[in-house]
Design a protein around this motif. Structure first.
Motif, PDB file in Angstrom:
ATOM      1  N   ALA A  96       1.048  -1.293  -0.137  1.00  0.00           N
ATOM      2  CA  ALA A  96      -0.046   0.018  -0.057  1.00  0.00           C
ATOM      3  C   ALA A  96       0.856   1.329  -0.001  1.00  0.00           C
ATOM      4  O   ALA A  96       0.622   2.260  -0.557  1.00  0.00           O
ATOM      5  CB  ALA A  96      -0.852   0.059   1.244  1.00  0.00           C
ATOM      6  N   THR A  97       2.000   1.298   0.672  1.00  0.00           N
ATOM      7  CA  THR A  97       2.837   2.464   0.575  1.00  0.00           C
ATOM      8  C   THR A  97       3.488   2.548  -0.618  1.00  0.00           C
ATOM      9  O   THR A  97       3.463   3.696  -1.052  1.00  0.00           O
ATOM     10  CB  THR A  97       3.993   2.055   1.802  1.00  0.00           C
ATOM     11  N   LEU A  98       4.062   1.543  -1.323  1.00  0.00           N
ATOM     12  CA  LEU A  98       4.441   1.609  -2.739  1.00  0.00           C
ATOM     13  C   LEU A  98       3.375   2.356  -3.565  1.00  0.00           C
ATOM     14  O   LEU A  98       3.721   3.106  -4.347  1.00  0.00           O
ATOM     15  CB  LEU A  98       5.158   0.405  -3.012  1.00  0.00           C
ATOM     16  N   ALA A  99       2.213   1.575  -3.380  1.00  0.00           N
ATOM     17  CA  ALA A  99       1.203   2.015  -4.399  1.00  0.00           C
ATOM     18  C   ALA A  99       1.210   3.587  -3.987  1.00  0.00           C
ATOM     19  O   ALA A  99       0.832   4.435  -5.189  1.00  0.00           O
ATOM     20  CB  ALA A  99      -0.144   1.378  -4.099  1.00  0.00           C
ATOM     21  N   ARG A 100       0.934   4.225  -2.892  1.00  0.00           N
ATOM     22  CA  ARG A 100       0.693   5.436  -2.690  1.00  0.00           C
ATOM     23  C   ARG A 100       1.860   6.255  -3.164  1.00  0.00           C
ATOM     24  O   ARG A 100       1.688   7.501  -3.662  1.00  0.00           O
ATOM     25  CB  ARG A 100       0.605   5.875  -1.043  1.00  0.00           C
ATOM     26  N   MET A 101       3.082   5.752  -3.076  1.00  0.00           N
ATOM     27  CA  MET A 101       4.126   6.463  -3.529  1.00  0.00           C
ATOM     28  C   MET A 101       4.116   6.523  -5.045  1.00  0.00           C
ATOM     29  O   MET A 101       4.438   7.808  -5.539  1.00  0.00           O
ATOM     30  CB  MET A 101       5.611   5.986  -3.205  1.00  0.00           C
ATOM     31  N   ARG A 102       3.844   5.725  -5.676  1.00  0.00           N
ATOM     32  CA  ARG A 102       3.582   5.831  -7.241  1.00  0.00           C
ATOM     33  C   ARG A 102       2.607   6.616  -7.662  1.00  0.00           C
ATOM     34  O   ARG A 102       2.504   7.318  -8.669  1.00  0.00           O
ATOM     35  CB  ARG A 102       3.254   4.257  -7.695  1.00  0.00           C
ATOM     36  N   ARG A 103       1.400   6.766  -6.898  1.00  0.00           N
ATOM     37  CA  ARG A 103       0.425   7.712  -7.280  1.00  0.00           C
ATOM     38  C   ARG A 103       1.000   9.116  -7.088  1.00  0.00           C
ATOM     39  O   ARG A 103       0.575   9.786  -7.998  1.00  0.00           O
ATOM     40  CB  ARG A 103      -0.933   7.633  -6.155  1.00  0.00           C
ATOM     41  N   PHE A 104       1.518   9.426  -6.156  1.00  0.00           N
ATOM     42  CA  PHE A 104       2.345  10.784  -6.013  1.00  0.00           C
ATOM     43  C   PHE A 104       3.242  11.092  -7.119  1.00  0.00           C
ATOM     44  O   PHE A 104       3.518  12.093  -7.319  1.00  0.00           O
ATOM     45  CB  PHE A 104       2.935  10.992  -4.542  1.00  0.00           C
ATOM     46  N   ALA A 105       4.171  10.106  -7.330  1.00  0.00           N
ATOM     47  CA  ALA A 105       5.034  10.240  -8.336  1.00  0.00           C
ATOM     48  C   ALA A 105       4.621  10.857  -9.599  1.00  0.00           C
ATOM     49  O   ALA A 105       5.156  11.160 -10.431  1.00  0.00           O
ATOM     50  CB  ALA A 105       6.094   8.916  -8.556  1.00  0.00           C
ATOM     51  N   HIS A 106       3.190  10.193 -10.088  1.00  0.00           N
ATOM     52  CA  HIS A 106       2.411  10.533 -11.510  1.00  0.00           C
ATOM     53  C   HIS A 106       1.631  11.636 -10.824  1.00  0.00           C
ATOM     54  O   HIS A 106       0.593  11.873 -11.963  1.00  0.00           O
ATOM     55  CB  HIS A 106       2.053   9.305 -11.961  1.00  0.00           C
TER      56      HIS A 106
END
Length: 341
Positions: free
Chosen positions: A45-55
């Motif tokens: 979930a943390t990795l998915a949240r980071m990916r959302r913010f990265a894009h």
């Protein structure tokens, strides 16, 4: 999280400061490649949240960084021909005077060249220059290579936590009857809960777990903070006996509803001097308090894992996830950093 290699820096490339606006997407891809399916639900979930913010575009990225959600400064990356192949993330600890290393990751094609060791040494020097008195981290107990690197850099173990998880859909607790000794936590329990926490978790381990005493004081402010994050927190407590806590609280369970894809969480505290056998009741009450989201897994971390508590958790379908070692390094002495490339 930790993924490391040898200590002799032979790799090509160079170290530079992490730029969250330029590097976040590359770091997310690097973590996904290196850790993959080893991530637990919270890590995914943390990795998915980071990916959302990265894009998400510059505006949201600026908001994320300045609200402290990125946890990247003063992070570092190892770059070869413009490609990020290594990363160490560092953030200021909640307790004053220290920094925490969140993860060290090296691309599988670049392992064994001393990149992890070089990144760690540079990160330690960077936080030391910022006036930090100590730096801490967590490492899996089964990652002997990482432990060897940390030992060589002067880190020492200050505690361990055992993490367990109950899969989503595991059903209600086997016995829904509430113990007559237990009652709902209230604002007046703050001092007693702090005393209970201090009896369970060693003082030196607290900053590594980012535990603060205010976390154990139920209040309208905490309820508002959870409401703003679309979360909820419920305490159940067991009043004490004279031998354990001077008529305070000898045991408690905290159930936390989490938002998004993050698993729900439980925390169980039992005073080591308590003669009250309530571990099974605490586990069942914690699960029952989270029954509003039966399709969500439940995770629990145990700084003090007694046999009776582990047996009660196993009875309610909790399974061992990992054991993390908390390690700490004093920054009273400097560390030399020699890097080629």
């Amino acid at each position: 999280m930790m993924d490391t290699d040898g200590e002799v820096p032979r790799a090509e490339g160079h170290i530079r400061s992490l730029d969250p606006f330029r590097d976040l997407s590359s770091v997310v891809d690097l973590m996904s490649t290196a850790f993959g399916e080893r991530l637990d639900p919270a890590g995914q979930a943390t990795l998915a949240r980071m990916r959302r913010f990265a894009h998400s575009g510059p505006l949201m990225q600026w908001a994320w960084v300045f609200l402290g959600r990125a946890a990247v400064a003063p992070g570092l990356v190892w770059v070869i021909d413009g490609r990020v192949v290594g990363n160490v993330s560092v953030r200021r600890a909640r307790s004053s005077g220290g920094y925490l290393i969140g993860n060290v990751v090296v691309h599988p094609s670049q392992r064994g060249q001393g990149i992890a060791s070089a990144l760690m040494k540079r990160a330690i020097r960077a936080v030391s220059r910022r006036g930090a008195r100590w730096v801490g981290l967590e490492v899996r107990a089964d990652n002997k290579v990482a432990q060897g690197l940390y030992d060589s850099l002067g880190f020492r173990e200050v505690g361990r936590t055992r993490h367990l998880m109950r899969e989503a859909g595991a059903g209600p607790p086997k016995d829904s009857a509430r113990s007559c000794l237990m009652r709902r936590g209230r604002r007046g329990d703050g001092d007693a809960l702090v005393q209970l926490m201090e009896a369970v978790i060693p003082e030196e381990q607290l900053p590594l777990l980012e535990v603060q005493r205010t976390d154990y004081r139920p209040s309208w402010r905490r309820r508002l903070e959870h409401w703003l994050r679309c979360e909820d927190e419920i305490w159940w407590v067991v009043p004490g006996d004279h031998a354990a806590a001077d008529d305070g609280i000898v045991a408690a369970v905290r159930a936390q509803h989490q938002r998004g894809a993050f698993p729900n969480r439980m925390e169980i505290l039992v005073h080591p001097a308590s003669r009250t056998d309530v571990e099974a009741d605490l586990v069942r009450q914690g699960i029952a308090s989270l029954r509003g989201s039966p399709r969500r897994p439940i995770q629990i971390a145990l700084p003090r894992a007694t046999d009776s508590l582990l047996a009660a958790l196993k009875e309610e379908s909790f399974q061992h996830l990992r054991t993390l070692i908390q390690m700490k390094r004093s920054l009273r002495h400097r560390i030399s950093v020699q890097i080629k490339g």
